[in-house]
Design a protein around this motif. Structure first.
Motif, short mmCIF file in Angstrom:
data_model
loop_
_atom_site.label_atom_id
_atom_site.label_comp_id
_atom_site.label_asym_id
_atom_site.label_seq_id
_atom_site.Cartn_x
_atom_site.Cartn_y
_atom_site.Cartn_z
N ALA A 111 -2.12 -0.64 -3.21
CA ALA A 111 -0.87 -0.02 -2.75
C ALA A 111 -0.99 0.53 -1.34
CB ALA A 111 -0.41 1.07 -3.73
N GLY A 112 -1.88 -0.07 -0.55
CA GLY A 112 -2.00 0.32 0.85
C GLY A 112 -2.91 1.51 1.12
N GLN A 113 -3.63 1.97 0.12
CA GLN A 113 -4.43 3.18 0.30
C GLN A 113 -5.62 3.00 1.26
OE1 GLN A 113 -3.44 6.27 -0.69
NE2 GLN A 113 -1.64 5.00 -1.04
N HIS A 114 -6.13 1.79 1.41
CA HIS A 114 -7.20 1.56 2.40
C HIS A 114 -6.65 1.78 3.81
CE1 HIS A 114 -9.94 0.07 -0.64
NE2 HIS A 114 -9.00 -0.77 -1.06
N ALA A 115 -5.44 1.31 4.06
CA ALA A 115 -4.81 1.51 5.37
C ALA A 115 -4.59 2.99 5.63
CB ALA A 115 -3.48 0.76 5.43
N VAL A 116 -4.13 3.72 4.63
CA VAL A 116 -3.88 5.17 4.78
C VAL A 116 -5.18 5.90 5.08
CG1 VAL A 116 -3.16 7.27 3.57
CG2 VAL A 116 -1.78 5.18 3.41
N SER A 117 -6.24 5.53 4.41
CA SER A 117 -7.53 6.18 4.63
C SER A 117 -7.96 6.04 6.10
CB SER A 117 -8.58 5.56 3.71
OG SER A 117 -9.83 6.12 3.93
#
Length: 188
Positions: free
Chosen positions: A116-122
């Motif tokens: 759900a895009g959490q790597h990008a957010v990190s």
């Protein structure tokens, strides 16, 4: 302390054709529409004619983007996840401003497959920390593998509640930091 509405910029970070980010951004704007304490501006990176390279002097598009960042009190960055990171178009735009990000809160709406895009957010959290911005804890994540109809995914209770929590946090931090910057200019 100002009673003026919080100026919230919703930045659409993808410039790809057929992207989902614009639909997520407009959904979020609708979620924020009932809040009188917030004035929302959508900043769509696809509408800027940014240069391919980083020139010695800012172009009009670079200056216009930096001015939108300067005007805002808080941000929601809508980002896809590409190969466990965020798009180059978003990094390029973020780098066109520096002081304009200081002491302002940033929240995230991310999307991708499985994570759900959490790597990008990190990774974006690290970038915004370097820019002296404050990232809020909660955000909205959309797993595109959950269905083909993004609008149906967003109509569910979980993303709607997540959007309200994100707005609550951005409003609190945005107003507190705006008052702080007014009382005492930020030093980096």
């Amino acid at each position: 302390m100002s009673d003026a509405p919080l100026r919230l910029a919703v930045i659409i970070g993808s410039t790809r054709e057929g992207r989902v980010g614009d639909r997520l951004a407009h959904w979020f704007v609708a979620q924020a529409s009932g809040r009188t304490e917030v004035k929302v501006e959508v900043v769509d990176l696809a509408s800027f004619a940014f240069p391919n390279g980083y020139p010695n002097r800012a172009t009009p598009a670079m200056s216009a983007f930096a001015a939108s960042v300067e005007r805002a009190d808080a941000f929601v960055v809508v980002t896809p996840e590409y190969n466990h990171s965020f798009p180059a178009s978003l990094k390029q735009a973020i780098d066109f401003a520096y002081d304009e990000w200081h002491a302002k809160p940033v929240g995230f709406i991310s999307y991708g497959c499985r994570s759900a895009g959490q790597h990008a957010v990190s990774q974006l959290r690290a970038v915004f920390t370097a820019l002296h911005a404050m990232t809020v804890r909660d955000g909205v994540g959309v797993d595109l593998l959950d269905g083909d109809d993004v609008e149906s995914l967003l109509a569910a209770e979980t993303p709607v509640q997540a959007a309200q929590v994100l707005l609550d946090q951005l409003c609190w931090w945005g107003l507190a930091l705006r008052d702080g910057r007014t009382a005492r200019p930020y030093v980096s």
